[in-house]
Scaffold this motif. Structure first.
Motif, mmCIF file in Angstrom:
data_model
loop_
_atom_site.group_PDB
_atom_site.id
_atom_site.type_symbol
_atom_site.label_atom_id
_atom_site.label_comp_id
_atom_site.label_asym_id
_atom_site.label_seq_id
_atom_site.Cartn_x
_atom_site.Cartn_y
_atom_site.Cartn_z
ATOM 1 N N ASN A 244 0.819 -1.210 0.000
ATOM 2 C CA ASN A 244 0.000 0.000 0.000
ATOM 3 C C ASN A 244 0.855 1.263 0.000
ATOM 4 O O ASN A 244 0.401 2.327 0.410
ATOM 5 C CB ASN A 244 -0.999 -0.025 1.142
ATOM 6 C CG ASN A 244 -2.186 -0.904 0.769
ATOM 7 O OD1 ASN A 244 -3.121 -0.447 0.138
ATOM 8 N ND2 ASN A 244 -2.095 -2.185 1.080
ATOM 9 N N GLY A 245 2.090 1.127 -0.428
ATOM 10 C CA GLY A 245 2.835 2.311 -0.825
ATOM 11 C C GLY A 245 3.934 2.812 0.070
ATOM 12 O O GLY A 245 4.683 3.695 -0.335
ATOM 13 N N VAL A 246 4.064 2.310 1.292
ATOM 14 C CA VAL A 246 5.125 2.839 2.147
ATOM 15 C C VAL A 246 6.311 1.869 2.174
ATOM 16 O O VAL A 246 6.162 0.687 1.882
ATOM 17 C CB VAL A 246 4.645 3.099 3.598
ATOM 18 C CG1 VAL A 246 3.477 4.069 3.608
ATOM 19 C CG2 VAL A 246 4.300 1.801 4.312
ATOM 20 N N ALA B 89 -0.447 1.832 6.572
ATOM 21 C CA ALA B 89 0.094 2.568 5.426
ATOM 22 C C ALA B 89 -0.889 3.605 4.909
ATOM 23 O O ALA B 89 -0.508 4.707 4.531
ATOM 24 C CB ALA B 89 0.463 1.603 4.305
ATOM 25 N N ASN B 90 -2.144 3.228 4.867
ATOM 26 C CA ASN B 90 -3.128 4.138 4.271
ATOM 27 C C ASN B 90 -4.506 3.899 4.861
ATOM 28 O O ASN B 90 -5.255 3.047 4.397
ATOM 29 C CB ASN B 90 -3.162 3.936 2.751
ATOM 30 C CG ASN B 90 -4.066 4.939 2.066
ATOM 31 O OD1 ASN B 90 -4.690 5.780 2.735
ATOM 32 N ND2 ASN B 90 -4.147 4.862 0.752
ATOM 33 N N VAL B 276 1.315 7.004 4.017
ATOM 34 C CA VAL B 276 1.839 7.010 2.650
ATOM 35 C C VAL B 276 2.004 8.443 2.126
ATOM 36 O O VAL B 276 2.752 8.675 1.178
ATOM 37 C CB VAL B 276 0.921 6.159 1.726
ATOM 38 C CG1 VAL B 276 -0.436 6.821 1.524
ATOM 39 C CG2 VAL B 276 1.588 5.833 0.399
#
Ligand SMILES: Cc1ncc(C[n+]2csc(CCOP(=O)(O)OP(=O)(O)O)c2C)c(N)n1
Ligand code: SF4
Ligand SMILES: [Mg+2]
Lengths: 555, 294
Positions: A244-246, B89-90, B276
């Motif tokens: 999810n992007g991190v 994360a989100n 994020v």
């Protein structure tokens, strides 16, 4: 010039405090420091010691015996005769029959000095004077977190010890700004420099220090550190976060890594970047929790079912642990693969004074596609690197992350052609990674007749051994591999033209790296030096073994 | 029976609906769970880009492949830790977890305990068919004592696990039960779960027509009853009592228990926007390094 100090006693008796003050102040005064903690797997009692090597030049390994020995209890006092060099000095509360002793008896101490830590702090003062530290620097014996009374009585005891010392051996040097860090902190800092956002892990010695350091700086760095219910959750949460992007990471030791294995394959098949640090300790099973070994390599390079691309990196030194960890994140993002950083208890618990990390020289490469793309294929069979998107990166693209064999959009398929294309993609990735791998570090004489092979932390002691052997007129050199897997077939070619005698040096019994090297390149070792007693290599150990090999050859 | 026709009415303009072929058996209870999720997400005004569907492995866990939304189809038992990381994360996406009874209470049991404690903000729909479907009919943690299966030829030897009682005792902040044969009820329950901030568990009774010969559509239909409207959902002791009712005494469906409590991310206040969205660069650590100089 180089001197080794050993601080010994039971857990909880102040070894860490003594070590911290000595290291901090001697570093500040222009010495190079390398120290290592030798401790038992228990919270109180036992026999523990820290070895601090103090030198005018950079140090890479400890020595077995000390020049100065601070005995914090009776057991340590008695062991001093074994752990000291012949002309070594003991600092103790008692006289020793066969060792030259600096006596700090309780009776002698002035009333205002007698505190709980009086002996330990007086020893610190004595050592500082011995190394020529000026009296004004004694004020650095304070810790902001402690009560003023404690700091005051510590200072009083240190000053008393300082005044008792007469011997001085000032070989300090003008030094640029340096930091004192250990291997676990270097890994944590490397991750933070790479933009780590999420670290999820389960405590396990000797890896816990990574999580502790990150947690202590969680708010300042705006990251999340989550202690999970087990290592399976630790790695899976990292994959969930990364997909999810991190930038996400987990860390553990061999036992925990064993539990993570299925998810390692999930990260690979779902093409999710992942960084895992395995801080090795001796196994199998619980093994020796607080000791060192390099025996997880064969396991790590093959862990998890099926065939997929992965990268295994083994930092050579504390400094290298920082830069290699930073590189691990860029590689993981570039190739969308799991990257395993293999360190060990030696590296984790070694503190070194090193140049401040050069963050300006680093850049964080994410290899993302930010703009929407017509008919975006997240898992394009031809995309070996880059082009990644994650949920929410743009306002349109829908992302599927999946553990099955999948089509280019991430949906389950059992099609045979898709199965082959996906596998071929992984194999092409492996080739690209091989080409990008860093060459081993070469060190030694150009006209070497003997070539030592090592990987990871063994470099430190081996470098010192090679330097001494060269000083003694030997024609030797070493290769130290940090990029241990995958290896390119031709990686050894530049080093073989003189047909050297190859000695493989590893902290395990099976020559695991030597076997991988042989498998991948066809190059084999003629002799090996191994250590698997849970204790780190030293230069002396390697030199003695080298002598044995040589004598065996000439017979 | 499941009123699929009624759901079909909105299918054309519901962006969540796909025509991906499923690998489910005709007549399986999973279909109406999928349709109900699609319908509620649509009615809530969400778009596929707002939603992340997380699952483990099993028949139920295939659901993310049949819905047009972000998906994270993980490993058997491991949906929840992946969901936790994804939420860290989100947390701007709505998260639903769909998994089987084996996936959730068996292989993933430990993760269930601890993610309930974390109070992740998600809707967890357990397709509880009281059997292992994908692996063809072995007993699951919720299969009844004595029930014969394709592996337990003389019947199950262990007591079944009571998921709703377990969840209440763990402090789960939203505990409900529903029935895939009653899509209206199911949709109402999913809607309430989506509106809940925190861990919303819905244990859905789902007939497996291929491998569970005992807990059939008819078996459930004859036993389920809606929880009385005067049930106090904030009374934990009453909820726990109600959760004991199962089987021939009837199966209460509806919300058993609900409480307000800070969710996972609300307990990490130093992160004030999706993780994020933080911009990071190598020099961020210079403050830490400078402190290491002395
Ligand atoms: C580690 C692992 N163990 C076992 C399996 C095989 N397996 C897949 S699904 C499943 C159980 C499925 O039962 P349930 O979770 O109730 O889902 P259902 O198929 O009934 O919807 C098993 C044992 C697997 N995929 N991975
Ligand atoms: S095996 Fe059972 S649960 Fe799975 S699809 Fe078929 S009927 Fe449904
Ligand atoms: Mg099931």
């Amino acid at each position: 010039m180089k001197k080794t100090i050993i601080v010994a006693g039971a857990a909880g008796e102040g070894i860490n405090t003594v070590e911290m003050f000595i290291e901090k102040i001697l570093k500040h005064s222009g010495y190079s420091i390398y120290s290592y903690k030798n401790y038992m797997s228990r919270v109180r009692g036992g026999y523990n010691y820290s070895t601090i090597v103090v030198s005018s030049d950079p140090v890479y390994a400890i020595e077995e015996q000390g020049d100065i020995f601070i005995a914090l209890n009776k057991e340590a006092h008695e062991l001093a005769s074994v752990q000291l060099k012949e002309d070594g000095l003991l600092i103790s509360e008692m006289n020793h029959d066969n060792v030259k002793t600096i006596l700090f008896s309780k009776e002698e101490m002035p009333h205002e000095v007698k505190g709980k830590n009086a002996f330990a702090m007086a020893s610190v003062g004595w050592v500082l004077k011995y190394f020529g530290v000026t009296e004004s620097n004694l004020e650095r014996i304070t810790n902001k977190k402690w009560r003023p009374e404690v700091n005051a009585s510590n200072l009083a005891a240190a000053t008393w010890g300082y005044e008792k010392a007469t011997l001085t051996a000032d070989f300090s040097k003008e030094q640029p700004e340096r930091i004192l860090v250990n291997g676990n902190q270097a890994v944590a800092l490397g991750a933070l420099s790479a933009g780590l956002s999420f670290y999820s892990a389960y405590p396990m010695a000797p890896s816990t220090g990574i999580m502790t350091y990150l947690s202590a700086n969680e708010k300042e760095m705006n990251i999340i550190v989550e202690q999970t219910e087990d290592e399976i959750a630790g790695i899976m949460a990292a994959v969930g976060a990364s997909s999810n992007g991190v930038r996400a990471m987990t860390g553990t030791s061999g036992g925990g890594f064993a539990l993570m294995v299925e998810t390692l394959g999930f990260a690979a098949v779902s093409e999710t970047p992942l960084v895992v640090c395995n801080v090795q300790r001796p196994g199998p099973a619980t093994g020796l929790p607080t000791r060192t070994e390099q025996a997880d390599l064969a396991f790590v390079v093959t862990a998890s079912q099926g065939e997929f691309a992965r990268i295994v990196l083994a930092p050579l030194t504390v400094e290298d642990a920082f830069y290699t960890t930073h590189r691990a994140f860029n590689l993981a993002d570039k190739y969308q693969v799991p990257v395993v950083i293999l360190t060990d208890q030696l590296l984790a618990d070694s503190t070194q004074s090193i140049p401040i990390f050069d963050t300006k020289s680093l850049s964080n490469e994410r290899y993302l596609t930010v703009e929407p793309v017509e008919d975006y294929k997240r898992y394009d069979y031809d995309a070996i690197s880059g082009g990644r998107k994650y949920p929410g990166i743009d306002k349109e693209t829908i992302i599927m992350t999946d553990s099955h064999v999948h089509d280019p959009y991430g949906h389950v398929t059992e099609d045979e052609q898709a199965t082959v294309l996906l596998k071929n993609k992984f194999m092409k990735r492996m080739d690209a990674i091989r080409t990008e791998a860093k060459a081993p570090l070469f060190h030694g004489s150009e006209d070497y007749e003997t070539l030592f092979i090592s990987w990871g932390s063994t470099y430190g002691a081996l470098k010192e051994a090679v330097d001494s052997l060269i000083e003694n007129g030997e024609k030797v050199a070493l290769l130290a591999f940090s990029d241990v897997f995958p290896l390119s077939e031709s990686i050894m070619d530049p080093y073989l033209s003189k047909k050297p005698f190859i000695i493989n040096v590893e902290g395990n019994a099976m020559n695991q790296f030597g076997q991988i090297l042989r498998m991948e390149t066809g190059v084999r070792w003629q002799a090996s030096i191994n250590k698997y007693d849970g204790r780190p290599f030293t230069a002396n150990y390697i030199m003695n073994e080298f002598e044995v090999i040589r004598n065996g050859q000439s017979k | 029976m499941v009123n699929l026709n009624k759901l079909n009415v909105v299918k054309n303009d519901n962006p969540f609906v796909t025509n991906n072929p499923t690998s489910w058996c005709p007549g399986c209870g999973n279909f109406s769970i999928l349709d109900s999720i699609n319908q509620v997400l649509y009615e809530e005004g969400l778009t596929p880009q707002d939603v992340l569907m997380v699952s483990g492995i099993g028949q139920a866990a295939k659901l993310p492949h049949y819905i047009h939304a972000h998906g994270l189809n993980t490993l058997h038992g491991r949906a929840l830790p992946a969901a936790m990381g994804a939420q860290a994360a989100n947390n701007s996406v709505k998260m639903l977890v769909t998994s089987g009874d084996g996936d959730t209470y068996g292989e993933g049991g430990n993760h269930f305990l601890h993610n309930v404690r974390r109070n992740l903000d998600l809707v967890h729909i357990v397709h509880d068919n009281q059997i292992y479907g994908l692996t063809k009919g072995q007993g699951s943690p919720t299969t009844a004592l004595g029930q014969k299966t394709r592996l337990q030829f003389d019947g199950m030897r262990h007591e079944p696990l009571n998921p709703v009682a377990l969840a209440i005792s763990l402090g789960c902040t939203f505990v409900a039960r529903s029935f895939s044969g009653d899509p209206k009820h199911l949709q109402k329950t999913i809607k309430a779960a989506l509106d809940h901030k925190g861990y919303a568990l819905i244990d859905v009774m789902q007939p497996c027509v291929s491998f569970n010969e005992v807990n059939t559509f008819k078996w459930y239909k004859e036993r389920v009853f809606e929880i009385a409207s005067d049930h106090d959902v904030t009374d934990k002791v009453k909820a726990f009592e109600l959760a004991q009712t199962f089987g021939d005494e009837g199966i209460p469906i509806g919300i058993l228990y609900r409480e307000e409590s800070p969710s996972f991310m609300e307990r990490i206040p130093h992160i004030d926007r999706p993780l994020v969205d933080y911009v990071r660069k190598p020099e961020d650590i210079d403050s830490l390094l400078n402190r290491m100089i002395d």
